[in-house]
Motif scaffolding. Structure first.
Motif, PDB file in Angstrom:
ATOM      1  N   GLY A 176       0.848  -1.224   0.010  1.00 21.97           N
ATOM      2  CA  GLY A 176      -0.042  -0.115  -0.219  1.00 21.97           C
ATOM      3  C   GLY A 176       0.887   1.358  -0.163  1.00 21.97           C
ATOM      4  O   GLY A 176       0.571   2.195  -0.684  1.00 21.97           O
ATOM      5  N   PHE A 177       1.938   1.200   0.844  1.00 21.62           N
ATOM      6  CA  PHE A 177       2.894   2.219   0.758  1.00 21.62           C
ATOM      7  C   PHE A 177       3.404   2.618  -0.681  1.00 21.62           C
ATOM      8  O   PHE A 177       3.475   3.730  -1.014  1.00 21.62           O
ATOM      9  CB  PHE A 177       3.897   2.247   1.781  1.00 21.62           C
ATOM     10  N   PHE A 178       3.926   1.572  -1.322  1.00 24.86           N
ATOM     11  CA  PHE A 178       4.328   1.406  -2.632  1.00 24.86           C
ATOM     12  C   PHE A 178       3.365   1.934  -3.737  1.00 24.86           C
ATOM     13  O   PHE A 178       3.661   2.801  -4.548  1.00 24.86           O
ATOM     14  CB  PHE A 178       4.947   0.387  -2.944  1.00 24.86           C
ATOM     15  N   ALA A 179       2.116   1.686  -3.423  1.00 28.62           N
ATOM     16  CA  ALA A 179       1.035   2.006  -4.096  1.00 28.62           C
ATOM     17  C   ALA A 179       0.621   3.636  -4.017  1.00 28.62           C
ATOM     18  O   ALA A 179       0.522   4.684  -5.061  1.00 28.62           O
ATOM     19  CB  ALA A 179      -0.333   1.325  -4.137  1.00 28.62           C
ATOM     20  N   PHE A 180       0.697   4.036  -2.999  1.00 31.69           N
ATOM     21  CA  PHE A 180       0.172   5.288  -2.422  1.00 31.69           C
ATOM     22  C   PHE A 180       1.284   6.227  -3.056  1.00 31.69           C
ATOM     23  O   PHE A 180       0.897   7.475  -3.518  1.00 31.69           O
ATOM     24  CB  PHE A 180       0.258   5.432  -1.115  1.00 31.69           C
ATOM     25  N   PHE A 181       2.683   6.064  -2.822  1.00 32.64           N
ATOM     26  CA  PHE A 181       3.411   6.835  -3.179  1.00 32.64           C
ATOM     27  C   PHE A 181       4.149   6.666  -4.377  1.00 32.64           C
ATOM     28  O   PHE A 181       4.816   7.300  -5.070  1.00 32.64           O
ATOM     29  CB  PHE A 181       4.672   6.959  -2.102  1.00 32.64           C
ATOM     30  N   GLN A 182       3.532   5.622  -5.304  1.00 30.25           N
ATOM     31  CA  GLN A 182       4.351   5.349  -6.391  1.00 30.25           C
ATOM     32  C   GLN A 182       5.431   5.158  -6.583  1.00 30.25           C
ATOM     33  O   GLN A 182       6.035   5.414  -7.543  1.00 30.25           O
ATOM     34  CB  GLN A 182       3.617   6.222  -7.643  1.00 30.25           C
ATOM     35  N   TRP A 183       6.286   4.590  -5.512  1.00 34.33           N
ATOM     36  CA  TRP A 183       7.673   4.166  -5.498  1.00 34.33           C
ATOM     37  C   TRP A 183       7.659   2.794  -6.396  1.00 34.33           C
ATOM     38  O   TRP A 183       6.682   2.008  -6.867  1.00 34.33           O
ATOM     39  CB  TRP A 183       8.103   3.718  -4.453  1.00 34.33           C
ATOM     40  N   GLU A 184       8.774   2.632  -7.066  1.00 35.43           N
ATOM     41  CA  GLU A 184       9.037   1.621  -8.299  1.00 35.43           C
ATOM     42  C   GLU A 184       9.042   0.441  -7.476  1.00 35.43           C
ATOM     43  O   GLU A 184       9.579   0.180  -6.522  1.00 35.43           O
ATOM     44  CB  GLU A 184      10.169   1.919  -8.847  1.00 35.43           C
ATOM     45  N   PHE A 185       8.146  -0.764  -8.026  1.00 32.21           N
ATOM     46  CA  PHE A 185       8.185  -2.157  -7.540  1.00 32.21           C
ATOM     47  C   PHE A 185       8.891  -2.986  -8.395  1.00 32.21           C
ATOM     48  O   PHE A 185       8.387  -2.874  -9.530  1.00 32.21           O
ATOM     49  CB  PHE A 185       6.668  -2.393  -7.422  1.00 32.21           C
ATOM     50  N   SER A 186      10.054  -3.274  -7.876  1.00 35.63           N
ATOM     51  CA  SER A 186      10.938  -4.182  -8.547  1.00 35.63           C
ATOM     52  C   SER A 186      11.010  -5.507  -8.176  1.00 35.63           C
ATOM     53  O   SER A 186      10.566  -5.940  -7.075  1.00 35.63           O
ATOM     54  CB  SER A 186      12.506  -3.727  -8.952  1.00 35.63           C
ATOM     55  N   LEU A 187      11.913  -6.437  -8.868  1.00 37.97           N
ATOM     56  CA  LEU A 187      12.284  -7.699  -8.143  1.00 37.97           C
ATOM     57  C   LEU A 187      12.939  -7.833  -6.963  1.00 37.97           C
ATOM     58  O   LEU A 187      12.600  -8.371  -5.880  1.00 37.97           O
ATOM     59  CB  LEU A 187      13.039  -8.373  -9.031  1.00 37.97           C
ATOM     60  N   SER A 188      13.665  -6.668  -6.664  1.00 33.08           N
ATOM     61  CA  SER A 188      14.360  -6.439  -5.386  1.00 33.08           C
ATOM     62  C   SER A 188      13.333  -6.046  -4.237  1.00 33.08           C
ATOM     63  O   SER A 188      13.713  -6.581  -3.024  1.00 33.08           O
ATOM     64  CB  SER A 188      15.563  -5.427  -5.251  1.00 33.08           C
ATOM     65  N   VAL A 189      12.550  -5.401  -4.553  1.00 32.54           N
ATOM     66  CA  VAL A 189      11.435  -5.134  -3.557  1.00 32.54           C
ATOM     67  C   VAL A 189      10.474  -6.119  -3.407  1.00 32.54           C
ATOM     68  O   VAL A 189      10.082  -6.428  -2.238  1.00 32.54           O
ATOM     69  CB  VAL A 189      10.480  -4.039  -4.092  1.00 32.54           C
ATOM     70  N   LEU A 190      10.012  -6.971  -4.488  1.00 30.06           N
ATOM     71  CA  LEU A 190       9.449  -8.191  -3.995  1.00 30.06           C
ATOM     72  C   LEU A 190      10.482  -9.047  -3.130  1.00 30.06           C
ATOM     73  O   LEU A 190       9.733  -9.782  -2.359  1.00 30.06           O
ATOM     74  CB  LEU A 190       9.265  -8.990  -5.345  1.00 30.06           C
ATOM     75  N   ALA A 191      11.480  -9.122  -3.302  1.00 32.45           N
ATOM     76  CA  ALA A 191      12.554 -10.169  -2.419  1.00 32.45           C
ATOM     77  C   ALA A 191      12.476  -9.409  -0.941  1.00 32.45           C
ATOM     78  O   ALA A 191      12.387 -10.216   0.010  1.00 32.45           O
ATOM     79  CB  ALA A 191      13.927  -9.991  -2.853  1.00 32.45           C
ATOM     80  N   GLY A 192      12.339  -8.138  -0.965  1.00 32.95           N
ATOM     81  CA  GLY A 192      12.098  -7.389   0.335  1.00 32.95           C
ATOM     82  C   GLY A 192      10.770  -7.972   1.173  1.00 32.95           C
ATOM     83  O   GLY A 192      10.664  -7.980   2.100  1.00 32.95           O
ATOM     84  N   VAL A 193       9.676  -8.156   0.282  1.00 38.20           N
ATOM     85  CA  VAL A 193       8.386  -8.125   0.886  1.00 38.20           C
ATOM     86  C   VAL A 193       8.460  -9.552   1.257  1.00 38.20           C
ATOM     87  O   VAL A 193       7.993 -10.270   2.479  1.00 38.20           O
ATOM     88  CB  VAL A 193       7.275  -7.979  -0.334  1.00 38.20           C
ATOM     89  N   LEU A 194       8.903 -10.506   0.532  1.00 36.61           N
ATOM     90  CA  LEU A 194       8.888 -11.911   1.078  1.00 36.61           C
ATOM     91  C   LEU A 194       9.844 -12.142   2.400  1.00 36.61           C
ATOM     92  O   LEU A 194       9.713 -12.895   3.319  1.00 36.61           O
ATOM     93  CB  LEU A 194       9.710 -12.785  -0.030  1.00 36.61           C
ATOM     94  N   ALA A 195      11.148 -11.333   2.531  1.00 42.19           N
ATOM     95  CA  ALA A 195      11.907 -11.258   3.597  1.00 42.19           C
ATOM     96  C   ALA A 195      11.123 -10.623   4.620  1.00 42.19           C
ATOM     97  O   ALA A 195      11.202 -11.232   5.801  1.00 42.19           O
ATOM     98  CB  ALA A 195      13.279 -10.328   3.265  1.00 42.19           C
ATOM     99  N   VAL A 196      10.111  -9.670   4.734  1.00 43.35           N
ATOM    100  CA  VAL A 196       9.494  -9.349   5.741  1.00 43.35           C
ATOM    101  C   VAL A 196       8.373 -10.323   6.225  1.00 43.35           C
ATOM    102  O   VAL A 196       8.246 -10.362   7.362  1.00 43.35           O
ATOM    103  CB  VAL A 196       8.627  -7.858   5.097  1.00 43.35           C
ATOM    104  N   MET A 197       7.986 -11.074   5.326  1.00 37.77           N
ATOM    105  CA  MET A 197       7.227 -12.384   5.972  1.00 37.77           C
ATOM    106  C   MET A 197       7.944 -13.143   6.896  1.00 37.77           C
ATOM    107  O   MET A 197       7.346 -13.521   7.978  1.00 37.77           O
ATOM    108  CB  MET A 197       6.526 -12.917   4.739  1.00 37.77           C
ATOM    109  N   GLY A 198       9.114 -13.695   6.334  1.00 36.01           N
ATOM    110  CA  GLY A 198       9.949 -14.377   7.350  1.00 36.01           C
ATOM    111  C   GLY A 198      10.178 -13.698   8.546  1.00 36.01           C
ATOM    112  O   GLY A 198      10.355 -14.304   9.860  1.00 36.01           O
TER     113      GLY A 198
END
Length: 312
Positions: A176-198
Motif C-alpha cells: 500500500g505504501f508503494f502504491a500510494f507514493f508510486q515508488w517503483e516496484f521491482s524484483l528487489s522489492v518483491l524479495a524485500g516483501v518476502l523477507a518481511v514475511m519471514g
C-alpha cells in the motif's frame, strides 16, 4: 541476553481492540490505494530495453544517472559484474525503437568526455514481465502456505491463523505504501516483501513460544495476563534484534544508493509493522480465537493421576 528487564507486565491486550481497529483502517487504506492507484512496476515487469555499457575505469553511477536524467531518459542504472560494467533498464516509449533509445543514451553518455562502450542491447517483452509477476505471486503463495503448515505443526491451528493474518497485514501495508507514493516496484522489492514475511513470522513464533512456556508456569492467571507477560518478557530481546537489524537496513537505505533504496525501504516499513503486528495483531487474534492452556499442553488423564505411576 537482556539490556533491561521490565518487572511489571504491560497490559497490551487491554488495548488490543483499539490497536486492531487502527490496523484494520490502515489495511483497508492500503487495499484502496492498491486497487485505485496500483503498483508502479519496473521494467522487469512491464518490459523495456536493457543496455549493458562498459567503461575503462570504475563507473560513476550517480554521474550516469544525472546524465541520462538530463537527457530526458527515465532509466534504472546499476552495476553488474565488474565496477566498470553498467546496466541500464529503459521503459517502453511510444513511437521510439530500441535502436533510437540506445543511440540517444550513448550520445548522452559520450557527450561528457569519458568514452562508454555499448556491449549489449536487447528488448525485454511484456510477456517476460507477466511471467515474472506470475512467478512472484506463486512464490508469495508458497511462502504463505509454508508458514501456515509450519505454525500448525509447531503450535496449533489458532496460532497459525493469527500469525498468517498478521503476516498478510504487513505485506499488504508495505504494498500500500508503494502504491500510494508510486515508488517503483521491482524484483528487489518483491524479495524485500518476502523477507518481511519471514521476519514477521519469526517475531510471532518467539511470542508464541513464550506464551506456551507461560501456560506451563502460570496456571492460575487469565489468558490475557499470560499473553501480556509473554510480550513484556520479550521486549528486551525485540529491542536488540530489531534494533540491530533496523540499523543495518537504514544504512542500506541511506548509503546504499538507488539500487538498494527501494529494497531497504520495503524492509524498513515491513520491520516496523512486523513488530507492531506480532504484538497487537497476531497475539490479539490468537486471544480472540480462544487459545487456552489445553491447546498446547495435553492434560494428564484422570486414570494416570489416580495410579500415581504404579503399574498394574
Amino acid at each position: 541476553m537482556e539490556f533491561f528487564r521490565i518487572k511489571k507486565d504491560i497490559p497490551f491486550m487491554r488495548h488490543a481492540l483499539i490497536f486492531n481497529i487502527i490496523s484494520g483502517v490502515t489495511f483497508l487504506l492500503a487495499v484502496f490505494f492498491l486497487c485505485t492507484k496500483g503498483l508502479n512496476f519496473s521494467v522487469e515487469f512491464t518490459g523495456g530495453t536493457v543496455m549493458e555499457v562498459s567503461y575503462q575505469k570504475a563507473a560513476d553511477l550517480d554521474a550516469i544517472r544525472k546524465t541520462v536524467r538530463e537527457a530526458g531518459i527515465d532509466a534504472q542504472v546499476q552495476n553488474f559484474g565488474r565496477a566498470q560494467d553498467v546496466m541500464l533498464n529503459l521503459p517502453v516509449e511510444k513511437d521510439v525503437t530500441v535502436a533510437q533509445q540506445s543511440e540517444k543514451v550513448m550520445a548522452a553518455l559520450n557527450a561528457h568526455g569519458e568514452e562508454a562502450k555499448l556491449q549489449r542491447v536487447e528488448f525485454v517483452g511484456p510477456q517476460v514481465g507477466d511471467e515474472l509477476a506470475e512467478n512472484g505471486l506463486m512464490a508469495l503463495c508458497f511462502v504463505v502456505l509454508g508458514i501456515i503448515i509450519y505454525l500448525a505443526f509447531r503450535f496449533q491451528w489458532k496460532y497459525a491463523v493469527s500469525a498468517i493474518l498478521a503476516n498478510l497485514h504487513d505485506v499488504v501495508i508495505v504494498l500500500g505504501f508503494f502504491a500510494f507514493f508510486q515508488w517503483e516496484f521491482s524484483l528487489s522489492v518483491l524479495a524485500g516483501v518476502l523477507a518481511v514475511m519471514g521476519y514477521s513470522v519469526n517475531e510471532s513464533v518467539i511470542i508464541f513460544d513464550r506464551i506456551r512456556e507461560n501456560f506451563r508456569k502460570m496456571r492460575k492467571v487469565s489468558v490475557q495476563e499470560v499473553i501480556n507477560h509473554a510480550i513484556t518478557s520479550t521486549i528486551s530481546r525485540t529491542a536488540i534484534t530489531h534494533g540491530s537489524t533496523e540499523a543495518m537496513v537504514l544504512a542500506m537505505l541511506i548509503f546504499g544508493g538507488p539500487t538498494l533504496h527501494n529494497f531497504a525501504l520495503a524492509l524498513t516499513i515491513g520491520i516496523c509493522f512486523g513488530i507492531y503486528s506480532s504484538v497487537f495483531v497476531s497475539a490479539a487474534i490468537a486471544m480472540w480465537l480462544g487459545i487456552k492452556r489445553e491447546d498446547l499442553i495435553k492434560p494428564v488423564s484422570k486414570d494416570k493421576r489416580n495410579s500415581d505411576g504404579a503399574v498394574v
